[in-house]
Motif scaffolding. Structure first.
Motif, mmCIF file in Angstrom:
data_model
loop_
_atom_site.group_PDB
_atom_site.id
_atom_site.type_symbol
_atom_site.label_atom_id
_atom_site.label_comp_id
_atom_site.label_asym_id
_atom_site.label_seq_id
_atom_site.Cartn_x
_atom_site.Cartn_y
_atom_site.Cartn_z
ATOM 1 N N TYR A 49 51.642 33.190 -54.091
ATOM 2 C CA TYR A 49 50.687 34.035 -53.990
ATOM 3 C C TYR A 49 49.214 33.557 -54.830
ATOM 4 N N ARG A 52 48.040 30.584 -53.752
ATOM 5 C CA ARG A 52 47.582 30.884 -52.125
ATOM 6 C C ARG A 52 48.278 29.815 -51.481
ATOM 7 N N MET A 65 53.927 40.857 -54.051
ATOM 8 C CA MET A 65 52.320 40.585 -54.564
ATOM 9 C C MET A 65 51.923 41.533 -55.648
ATOM 10 N N ILE A 250 46.846 41.086 -46.516
ATOM 11 C CA ILE A 250 46.555 40.822 -47.752
ATOM 12 C C ILE A 250 47.258 39.384 -48.094
ATOM 13 N N HIS A 251 48.513 39.532 -47.588
ATOM 14 C CA HIS A 251 49.708 38.568 -47.674
ATOM 15 C C HIS A 251 49.086 37.339 -47.127
ATOM 16 N N LEU A 254 46.057 35.555 -48.865
ATOM 17 C CA LEU A 254 46.482 34.946 -49.766
ATOM 18 C C LEU A 254 46.878 33.466 -49.687
ATOM 19 N N SER A 256 46.013 30.767 -47.807
ATOM 20 C CA SER A 256 45.049 30.203 -47.171
ATOM 21 C C SER A 256 44.858 28.648 -47.382
ATOM 22 N N TYR A 298 41.492 35.087 -42.291
ATOM 23 C CA TYR A 298 41.095 36.253 -42.589
ATOM 24 C C TYR A 298 40.558 37.100 -41.258
#
Length: 318
Positions: A49, A52, A65, A250-251, A254, A256, A298
């Motif tokens: 995380y 990324r 997380m 969110i997972h 992150l 990306s 996103y």
């Protein structure tokens, strides 16, 4: 001499529990500076995380997380190059010289520490007896196996924390003399969603909704009872889903930048790396990989793609 009020006595008991819980569960939580048991896996999950990187797991991502959040807040390993370890399944602490556990263990240990207060409050709401509540709380405060596991970068203390919060709120609603509102049920669903987002075993907490509805039961026509059940369940489920899908959003957001190699499970149930052209269907699908390449992670309308891959991994890798 003025008499001490019941509220002051209860507050004193809460402070006492917090003091004991601090020294058993939180003090020097970063020691020993050596990974053990499932920390070998979860620490790397947390580091993914931070960097990324796309990742999968056999459990939902919320607890990992939080570990990553602790790592970002304290940033104790900024001088260590972790990139060479991120495609590995697990890393023994001996292979990362000078690795600090201050960040990854912070939130699990914090939750373990706060669990002491929550379990006292649960017993107190049930028994209305401070001494009895202290006695039962001591089963947690001095339980050695819990102390060892809840001071580590693992999932259990986070699961127990949100489970205790859900149970405590359920007791509050069950004893509430005024009418329980839709907001109450929405918050109840949100708390349940936090537990489920930590480990799927948290689904057992949904049975508390059934118990609460039975409490709501009042003589009425069958149609009206069904309508009320439907409305309350929709509100409760809405709270649960808002939290659950937000955690996964969110997972996904992150992860990306770096694409994790697909993984597969052999006949001995060992997790092994596989090349990106392999026939394995366990890991990031082509659609998910395209989302990452196009920086489309996103987009909430495509959240179902990475969630589908994640659930598939959970089902096969168990």
């Amino acid at each position: 001499m003025p008499q001490i009020s019941n509220k002051m006595k209860t507050a004193f008991c809460c402070v006492l529990v917090l003091i004991i819980s601090y020294f058993t569960y939180f003090h020097n939580y970063y020691k020993p500076a050596k990974a053990f048991y499932s920390e070998y896996y979860y620490i790397i999950d947390a580091e993914r995380y931070v960097h990324r990187m796309v990742s999968f797991g056999v459990n939902p991502p919320l607890a990992k997380m939080f570990m990553a959040l602790g790592e970002v807040i304290f940033n104790p390993n900024k001088n260590i190059d972790m990139k060479g370890y991120l495609n590995k399944i697990s890393v023994f602490s001996e292979t990362i010289g000078g690795f600090s556990f201050v960040g990854v263990r912070f939130f699990p240990s914090l939750f373990g520490f706060l669990n002491g207060l929550l379990i006292f409050l649960i017993f107190y709401r049930l028994s209305k007896n401070r001494l009895l509540s202290l006695m039962f709380s001591s089963l947690y405060l001095f339980e050695n196996s819990s102390i060892v596991h809840f001071r580590s970068a693992m999932l259990d203390s986070t699961l127990v924390f949100f489970s205790f919060l859900t149970i405590l709120y359920f007791i509050y609603l069950y004893e509430k003399k005024k009418e329980r509102t839709f907001i109450n049920y929405f918050v109840f669903g949100c708390l349940t969603g936090l537990a489920i987002s930590t480990k799927m075993v948290g689904f057992i907490l949904t049975l508390l909704f059934v118990a609460l509805y039975i409490k709501e039961y009042a003589p009425d026509t069958l149609i009206n009872r069904i309508k009320k059940l439907f409305k309350l369940f929709i509100v409760y489920l809405s709270g649960l889903c808002v939290v659950f899908f937000t955690v996964y959003y969110i997972h996904v957001a992150l992860g990306s930048n770096i694409i994790l190699k697909p993984l597969y499970i052999n006949k001995n149930t060992q997790v092994m790396e596989h090349d990106v052209n392999g026939k394995s269907k366990l890991g990031a699908s082509k659609e998910y990989i395209e989302m990452i390449k196009n920086k489309d992670v996103y987009n909430p309308l495509k959240l179902y793609i990475p969630m589908r891959d994640y659930f598939h991994y959970m089902a096969v890798a168990q």
